[in-house]
Design a protein around this motif. Sequence first.
Motif, PDB file in Angstrom:
ATOM      1  N   TYR A 171       0.617  -1.156   0.069  1.00  0.00           N
ATOM      2  CA  TYR A 171       0.062   0.103   0.131  1.00  0.00           C
ATOM      3  C   TYR A 171       0.795   1.295  -0.057  1.00  0.00           C
ATOM      4  N   THR A 172       1.886   1.321   0.666  1.00  0.00           N
ATOM      5  CA  THR A 172       2.870   2.308   1.003  1.00  0.00           C
ATOM      6  C   THR A 172       3.383   2.735  -0.400  1.00  0.00           C
ATOM      7  N   VAL A 173       4.126   1.390  -1.230  1.00  0.00           N
ATOM      8  CA  VAL A 173       4.706   1.967  -2.402  1.00  0.00           C
ATOM      9  C   VAL A 173       3.756   2.341  -3.358  1.00  0.00           C
ATOM     10  N   ALA A 175      13.931   9.455 -11.444  1.00  0.00           N
ATOM     11  CA  ALA A 175      14.262  10.333 -12.518  1.00  0.00           C
ATOM     12  C   ALA A 175      15.185  11.350 -12.129  1.00  0.00           C
ATOM     13  N   LEU A 176      15.431  11.558 -10.761  1.00  0.00           N
ATOM     14  CA  LEU A 176      16.371  12.565 -10.563  1.00  0.00           C
ATOM     15  C   LEU A 176      17.847  11.896 -10.243  1.00  0.00           C
ATOM     16  N   GLY A 177      17.809  10.691 -10.366  1.00  0.00           N
ATOM     17  CA  GLY A 177      18.939   9.868 -10.132  1.00  0.00           C
ATOM     18  C   GLY A 177      19.161   9.092  -9.014  1.00  0.00           C
ATOM     19  N   ALA A 178      18.172   8.620  -8.169  1.00  0.00           N
ATOM     20  CA  ALA A 178      18.186   7.951  -7.238  1.00  0.00           C
ATOM     21  C   ALA A 178      18.723   6.236  -7.588  1.00  0.00           C
ATOM     22  N   GLN A 179      19.413   5.694  -6.805  1.00  0.00           N
ATOM     23  CA  GLN A 179      19.961   4.374  -7.332  1.00  0.00           C
ATOM     24  C   GLN A 179      18.681   3.319  -6.831  1.00  0.00           C
ATOM     25  N   ARG A 180      18.535   2.367  -7.771  1.00  0.00           N
ATOM     26  CA  ARG A 180      17.444   1.299  -7.338  1.00  0.00           C
ATOM     27  C   ARG A 180      17.796   0.620  -6.057  1.00  0.00           C
ATOM     28  N   ASN A 181      18.964   0.373  -5.438  1.00  0.00           N
ATOM     29  CA  ASN A 181      19.429  -0.132  -4.169  1.00  0.00           C
ATOM     30  C   ASN A 181      19.051   0.752  -3.214  1.00  0.00           C
ATOM     31  N   VAL A 182      18.913   2.021  -3.400  1.00  0.00           N
ATOM     32  CA  VAL A 182      18.499   2.922  -2.476  1.00  0.00           C
ATOM     33  C   VAL A 182      17.130   2.835  -2.173  1.00  0.00           C
ATOM     34  N   VAL A 211      15.254   0.094  -2.683  1.00  0.00           N
ATOM     35  CA  VAL A 211      14.855  -1.208  -2.189  1.00  0.00           C
ATOM     36  C   VAL A 211      15.240  -0.909  -0.529  1.00  0.00           C
ATOM     37  N   GLN A 212      16.494  -0.198  -0.228  1.00  0.00           N
ATOM     38  CA  GLN A 212      16.862   0.025   1.156  1.00  0.00           C
ATOM     39  C   GLN A 212      15.873   0.797   1.996  1.00  0.00           C
ATOM     40  N   MET A 213      15.162   1.789   1.203  1.00  0.00           N
ATOM     41  CA  MET A 213      14.307   2.630   1.801  1.00  0.00           C
ATOM     42  C   MET A 213      12.928   1.767   2.225  1.00  0.00           C
ATOM     43  N   PHE A 214      12.656   1.078   1.433  1.00  0.00           N
ATOM     44  CA  PHE A 214      11.362   0.394   2.058  1.00  0.00           C
ATOM     45  C   PHE A 214      11.650  -0.978   2.693  1.00  0.00           C
ATOM     46  N   ALA A 217      11.603 -10.703   5.398  1.00  0.00           N
ATOM     47  CA  ALA A 217      11.129 -11.393   4.204  1.00  0.00           C
ATOM     48  C   ALA A 217       9.952 -10.619   3.587  1.00  0.00           C
ATOM     49  N   SER A 218       9.032 -10.144   4.592  1.00  0.00           N
ATOM     50  CA  SER A 218       7.731  -9.824   3.979  1.00  0.00           C
ATOM     51  C   SER A 218       7.922  -8.446   3.254  1.00  0.00           C
ATOM     52  N   SER A 219       9.065  -7.715   3.531  1.00  0.00           N
ATOM     53  CA  SER A 219       9.183  -6.444   2.849  1.00  0.00           C
ATOM     54  C   SER A 219       9.840  -6.505   1.719  1.00  0.00           C
ATOM     55  N   VAL A 220      10.586  -7.634   1.232  1.00  0.00           N
ATOM     56  CA  VAL A 220      11.344  -7.696  -0.049  1.00  0.00           C
ATOM     57  C   VAL A 220      10.615  -7.409  -1.137  1.00  0.00           C
ATOM     58  N   ILE A 221       9.432  -8.153  -1.415  1.00  0.00           N
ATOM     59  CA  ILE A 221       8.682  -8.118  -2.541  1.00  0.00           C
ATOM     60  C   ILE A 221       8.330  -6.817  -2.845  1.00  0.00           C
ATOM     61  N   PRO A 222       7.531  -6.079  -2.020  1.00  0.00           N
ATOM     62  CA  PRO A 222       7.235  -4.586  -2.034  1.00  0.00           C
ATOM     63  C   PRO A 222       8.444  -3.689  -2.379  1.00  0.00           C
ATOM     64  N   ALA A 223       9.404  -3.663  -1.747  1.00  0.00           N
ATOM     65  CA  ALA A 223      10.572  -2.965  -1.868  1.00  0.00           C
ATOM     66  C   ALA A 223      11.216  -3.277  -3.223  1.00  0.00           C
ATOM     67  N   VAL A 224      11.422  -4.322  -3.817  1.00  0.00           N
ATOM     68  CA  VAL A 224      11.922  -4.884  -5.283  1.00  0.00           C
ATOM     69  C   VAL A 224      10.898  -4.106  -6.262  1.00  0.00           C
ATOM     70  N   ARG A 225       9.328  -4.226  -5.979  1.00  0.00           N
ATOM     71  CA  ARG A 225       8.565  -3.649  -6.840  1.00  0.00           C
ATOM     72  C   ARG A 225       8.750  -2.187  -6.938  1.00  0.00           C
ATOM     73  N   ALA A 226       8.926  -1.389  -5.839  1.00  0.00           N
ATOM     74  CA  ALA A 226       9.396   0.005  -5.676  1.00  0.00           C
ATOM     75  C   ALA A 226      10.395   0.413  -6.537  1.00  0.00           C
ATOM     76  N   ALA A 227      11.590  -0.521  -6.252  1.00  0.00           N
ATOM     77  CA  ALA A 227      12.657  -0.252  -7.173  1.00  0.00           C
ATOM     78  C   ALA A 227      12.543  -0.380  -8.606  1.00  0.00           C
ATOM     79  N   GLY A 228      11.182  -1.112  -8.964  1.00  0.00           N
ATOM     80  CA  GLY A 228      11.186  -1.297 -10.531  1.00  0.00           C
ATOM     81  C   GLY A 228      10.304  -0.199 -11.252  1.00  0.00           C
ATOM     82  N   ILE A 229       9.764   0.742 -10.501  1.00  0.00           N
ATOM     83  CA  ILE A 229       8.831   1.692 -10.823  1.00  0.00           C
ATOM     84  C   ILE A 229       9.647   2.513 -12.167  1.00  0.00           C
ATOM     85  N   ASP A 230       8.860   2.537 -13.330  1.00  0.00           N
ATOM     86  CA  ASP A 230       9.285   3.349 -14.511  1.00  0.00           C
ATOM     87  C   ASP A 230       9.006   4.651 -14.085  1.00  0.00           C
TER      88      ASP A 230
END
Length: 805
Positions: free
Chosen positions: A704-706, A718-725, A727-730, A784-797
């Motif tokens: 929901y947060t994502v 768009a402003l240059g944030a790395q995908r791993n950052v 993931v780490q945030m979520f 473990a429960s946070s991984v999928i939403p975090a990866v999904r957030a990093a995949g936003i176009d």
Amino acid sequence: MALSWLDDAREDLRYAWRTLRRSPGFTTTAVAVIALGIGAATASFTILDYTLLRPLPFPEPDRLVRLYQTDVARGMSRIEASPPNFTDWRAGSASFSAMASFLFNNPMTVLGGGEPRQIEAATFDREVLTVLGVQPLVGRGFTAADERNFLDVVLLSYDFAVTTFGSPSSALDRTIALDNRGRKIVGVMPRGFAFPSRDAVLWVPMLPVDVLGQSRTNLLLNVVARLRPGVSVGQAQAEMNVMADRLQRAYPKDNAGVSVTVTDMRDVVSPQARMLVWTVFAAAFCLLLIVCTNLTNLLLARAVARRQEIALRVAIGAGSWRIVKQMLTESAVLAAIGALLGSTIAIGAVPLVARIVPNVLPVTGAPAVDLRVLAFAVVITMLTCLAVGIVPALRSSRTAAAQALRARAGLPVGRLRSALVLAEVAATVTLLVAGGLLVKAMWRVQSVELGFHADGVLTLRTNLPFLKYPNYAARRGFYDRVLSGTRALPGAVSAGYTTGLPLVLGGGISMVTVPGVVDDPATSPRASIRFVTSDYFATMRIPLRRGRFVDGRDTATTTPVAVISEGLARRLWPDQDPIGRQFVTFNHTRTVVGVAGDIVVRGLERTSEPQIYFSPEQLAPFSIFYAPRDLVVRASGDAMALAPAIRKIIHAVDPEQTITNLQLFDDILTEQTASRRDQLVVLGLFAAVAFLLAAVGIHGLLAYTVQSRTKEVGVRIALGAQRNVIVQMFLQQGVVLGIMGVAAAMPLAYAAGRAMNALLFGLSAADPPVYLIAGAVAVTMTIASSVIPAVRAAGIDPAITIRGE
């Protein structure tokens, strides 16, 4: 007005049904979650009601009490009464309208109509039915004449009478052969009558006092009484305290330190069993709390998704209260469907949970989901409906303003959902800690040093009828032939007979004194008594510390001797050699010929008294009830493989002899922790479901947060944030939630551990490893429960996100 309200209600129900049908995934998930919570709560309440709440099936059950002797100085609470003490209680008390004595179930052999079979019989005096307020369905109860001729009559249970004779009336005045003695059936009890426990199927009269004996240290009678109208348990206790003091002064040798305890009849359930039932009930409600928080989160997310729909309804004239009613109606429909499914789950789960029910209550049948329990389920359903529906409904109603068409999910909803997830994590950790403490407690129980070796031992019981075998001389031939035949079997190492097995109640308890040394009745020890054949010690591998065991030298014409446990030796003759010294028990003097190692006799979780072993050849001064009855056989291989051959040997000696309790001693050990394993299974299921629901809750919150921060994340990328950052945030958000939930859970878990202290077997409720492991499991679950939403957030176009806005 009423018709308008009904029309609105019907419309709300139709709309709720259509809405839920359009969202089958959400509906199925919500119903399943509710069903799990209500099913667990209903099943646990069924056991709680059956064991601790439901009135006993007797008239005015609140006036029924049990009386016990208590000897605090020796650590003996709620023990049986001696016959003369009971006689004095009954004659001298004014608080009771009736008082009676009984003995717990004793096996009897039924002869005739095929193979001999053993059934459970109980013994009670003629006043028991008066105390209970129950009379036979047909026939009569016991009389004074029946007690004088206690071998002549019997009362049958309704089911036994129907099974054996076809009907209660057909059984009346018939004769049934019990323990080689024909007894006349003088009455049949009503259907459902059970006393003192649900296993008894027939009842015989209490033995007269001259048979029971006048020793005040012979503790064997259970006592039940009915309070007079208007007399409280406290008033009765006060009177019995005065009587106990008077008996202590009158009989200072035998009654020193002996008091009387008066308790409600339902308190026969032990504190540990009571706590076990309450723990399961509390765990079920902890699971229900998790269910409510999870479902509230689901409904909040659904309310956010439907905000434009709700705002549109407001715009065309629906009031805030109308919106609240509609949302509550949807919650009620979900709760009702979940309750129906949950009741079905409860019906199926009750047999599993019922394994923790103690078999000491005078009630028949097994726990079942009945109208009383279903009423509880209805109340729980209504509360669940309100608990999970009110917050989303009120949130939805706040979109009443027209500008709600443009509303976005606000931060307050996110904070509320986070708080709910924190509650889920905290409740899950509490269940994990409770389960972990019980696991460690069970390990402690299983590691108790027994003092003997149970592996490779087969045991069985042969209750020799005392009418057919009235003394040891008559029994000797049976024991000798069975033992010699068993020892000759291939694979049999040794065999012996004993009055009662360790860990299984049997034998007796008596005061032990040493004239001139330990003769103060207030401080003299009490010991359990066993009559054993010579090979019993070798079979059980009980070590000899000094001297010798009882053997063939100890006969009815030689000096009465005994083997005592080393704990009793230290108590009676500290730092001295006990061999050759004498002590007195049951008013008989015995000479010590050996000291054996201490063993556990009262169960793994109870304090065991010292032990005294006598030769059965010297049984004569004691009652025949102390005669050996349990056969133990040690085998070099598969002990159970000897069972058929041993059966043949016993039936060759006495074709009418029944054989019961055939089992490996390892199975007796396993039974000692059966209730703990059953509770762990139940708590484990609750904890597993809670763990899963909490994981789903955290996953849902981050998903929901994502979704709500899609534009923000797109701009960051768009402003240059790395995908791993990203993931780490979520991931960090999930980990913080987990840590905060664990921190909130620790004081709750500690309080739960303190509350169930009776089940911890000396383990500290603050055991650090348990808390660390539970916390680590919870934090791992959140990651473990946070991984999928975090990866999904990093995949936003970011291009698609910004263009969509």
